[in-house]
Design an enzyme around this catalytic site. Structure first.
Site, mmCIF file in Angstrom:
data_model
loop_
_atom_site.group_PDB
_atom_site.id
_atom_site.type_symbol
_atom_site.label_atom_id
_atom_site.label_comp_id
_atom_site.label_asym_id
_atom_site.label_seq_id
_atom_site.Cartn_x
_atom_site.Cartn_y
_atom_site.Cartn_z
ATOM 1 N N HIS A 20 86.014 -38.219 58.769
ATOM 2 C CA HIS A 20 86.865 -37.622 59.819
ATOM 3 C C HIS A 20 86.075 -37.451 61.129
ATOM 4 C CE1 HIS A 20 90.132 -34.891 61.257
ATOM 5 N NE2 HIS A 20 89.135 -34.388 61.959
ATOM 6 N N GLU A 21 84.947 -36.778 61.036
ATOM 7 C CA GLU A 21 84.171 -36.497 62.256
ATOM 8 C C GLU A 21 83.615 -37.793 62.855
ATOM 9 O OE1 GLU A 21 84.657 -33.648 63.490
ATOM 10 O OE2 GLU A 21 85.370 -32.666 61.653
ATOM 11 N N HIS B 100 86.114 -39.154 65.136
ATOM 12 C CA HIS B 100 86.020 -38.518 66.463
ATOM 13 C C HIS B 100 84.838 -39.098 67.244
ATOM 14 C CE1 HIS B 100 89.025 -35.404 66.147
ATOM 15 N NE2 HIS B 100 88.487 -34.860 65.090
ATOM 16 N N GLU C 271 92.680 -36.608 67.316
ATOM 17 C CA GLU C 271 92.943 -36.396 65.888
ATOM 18 C C GLU C 271 93.537 -37.646 65.249
ATOM 19 O OE1 GLU C 271 92.324 -34.089 63.464
ATOM 20 O OE2 GLU C 271 90.960 -33.337 64.994
HETATM 21 ZN ZN ZN Z 1 89.371 -33.400 63.833
#
Ligand code: ZN
Length: 496
Positions: free
Chosen positions: A261-262, A265, A291
């Site tokens: 997830h990160e 980003h 997101e």
């Molecule tokens: Zn996030």
């Protein structure tokens, strides 16, 4: 007459202050000692005051007026538009109140942490009320254009989205996901996940996560991975991107999917064009698009069987005792299991938007109505029962779990659900232009990242989420892709 270079030099100063404030936040979350917060908050408040002076200076307004009359490049126009937006955002707020707000958000974080640690919501209720009041007051200052308070806050994170539109979006989710979850809970087959919940060495998890980050394209010469209570991403510019992770010995998938997830980003931040980085157009303005990327990597790619085809062997080698006898199919089913639980950050892909729905309805209520903050835990627990069929055992696992409201971030939560919906729409489009599954199975994830960079990442915040979606997919935002994706995936997985 101002030239763009002069303007750029001015916003470099603004950006430097904003980045230092970000660095302080990063430090507070990762390495700062417990006793430091109060005095550090004095620094944050003073720096925020300087930032306010720069952004509200008549000199800056004059420069923008001058530049508006000139012919500029698209990226220059985008920078100008975003600085103007920020001026309008802050101009009406008196400097002392802005400093007070920054001081408050700085200390509220540690008050929240303590309340969470001790499971004592009342310790946090008062500062939350102060933050809500100040936030409403700021909305009044900014509300000259007749916009409603919650619409203003939503617009800060997701330009062009209003409460009316989000009500429609969340209604659609509620109608589809709440009954789907009930079907899974009552009629779905049982999926074995026991092999994921046994001791996994944290040292080995860390090693695997670093290896996985490299595979995903995280550039360790331009990025750092640290550890914090909740994983998050911060970026000072496109060559200094920070992510954090958190490890649990009995739950390796928590760290693995947080890392994916990160990294989603981080890839966004690292791939922002050099012309835009270190300007307001080079930061994460559209939270929903940000997101959409983290969730794209985490869920749409990371939870597919094809994603794991080139990686699973290495995971098995790292944990032979735990996974040596588990087939890829069983592993892929287990990482998609649905389980209604209290904690948002640990939620599966299906129940996740229901966690957001609860927060959306509550923050919409306390911004648009007068609600005693002491009553919020009760409202929180009732909504969890209604949508997820569970009641949190205490406030630490209930209303105190997230830091967002302590940071004064009201209107932020909906971006998480919007991001998933944007991602599903992007994926539907990508499946038309490339064979996503074969690319993943061949270990060529960079092909996918390059496509996302060309259509999304490089633009930073210079385009709104609506423009990104329209230019990439040829269609305005349409939640149907998300609902269809969830229905198809989970009915198939659970044989219902
Ligand atoms: Zn996030």
């Amino acid at each position: 007459m101002t030239d763009f270079k002069e303007f750029r030099a001015y916003i470099t100063k603004m950006n430097a202050l904003a980045s230092v404030l970000e660095m302080i936040d990063w430090d507070n979350e990762t390495l700062a000692p417990k006793e430091s917060f109060k005095q550090t908050a004095v620094m944050s408040s003073a720096l925020a005051g300087l930032y306010h002076q720069l952004i509200s200076a008549p000199e800056l307004v004059q420069m923008i007026e001058d530049l508006k009359k000139q012919e500029l490049r698209a990226d220059e126009n985008a920078i100008l538009r975003l600085v103007k937006k920020e001026i309008e955002h802050l101009r009406e707020i008196p400097q002392e109140e802005y400093e007070e707000y920054n001081r408050l958000t700085s200390v509220a974080g540690s008050i929240w942490a303590e309340a969470k640690r001790n499971n004592e919501y009342s310790g946090f209720a008062k500062v939350l009320e102060q933050l809500i009041d100040l936030s409403k007051k700021f909305c009044k200052y900014r509300g000259a254009a007749g916009k409603k308070a919650y619409d203003l806050l939503l617009d800060d994170y997701e330009e062009g989205f209003t409460q009316k539109e989000l009500d429609l979006f969340f209604d659609q989710l509620k109608e589809s996901i709440v009954p789907l979850l009930k079907d899974i809970q009552t009629k779905g087959r049982k999926i074995d996940t026991s092999f994921l919940h046994q001791p996994y060495s944290v040292e080995k998890q860390r090693e695997f996560c670093n290896w996985l980050a490299k595979y995903l394209g995280f550039d360790f010469d331009r990025g750092v991975i640290a550890e914090s209570e909740h994983p998050f991403t911060t970026s000072f510019h496109n060559k200094n991107v920070r992510i954090t992770n958190h490890f649990y010995e009995d739950n390796p998938m928590s760290a693995i999917f947080s890392l994916i997830h990160e990294t989603g980003h981080a890839l966004f931040e690292m791939n922002i064009a050099d012309e835009l980085t270190q300007t307001p157009a080079g930061t994460q303005m559209s939270m929903g698009i940000h997101e959409s990327q983290s969730r794209f990597y985490e869920n749409l790619l990371g939870r597919s069987k094809e994603f794991w085809i080139p990686l699973y062997g290495h995971l098995q080698e790292t944990f032979p005792e735990q996974l040596g006898q588990v087939s890829l199919d069983d592993f892929a089913d287990a990482i998609n299991v649905v389980s209604a639980d209290c904690i948002r950050t640990e939620a599966d892909e299906l129940t996740y938007p229901l966690h957001i729905l609860v927060r959306y309805e509550i923050e919409k209520a306390f911004i648009t109505e007068e609600i005693d903050t002491e009553k919020l835990p009760k409202i929180w627990n009732e909504k969890y029962q209604q949508y997820l069929g569970i009641t949190p055992p205490d406030d630490t696992k209930g209303i105190l779990q997230d830091i967002h409201w302590a940071g004064g971030s009201f209107g932020y939560f909906p971006s998480y659900a919007l991001g998933s919906a944007f991602g599903a729409q992007m994926m539907a489009h990508m499946r038309e232009v490339m064979d996503v599954d074969s690319i993943l199975a061949a270990g060529d994830i960079n092909v996918i990242t390059r496509y996302l960079t060309a259509h999304i990442h490089r633009f930073g915040a210079s385009k709104s989420s609506r423009e990104i979606l329209k230019d990439m997919t040829g269609e305005d935002f349409n939640p149907k892709y998300y609902v269809e994706y969830l229905e198809n995936k989970y009915r198939k997985l659970y044989h219902i």
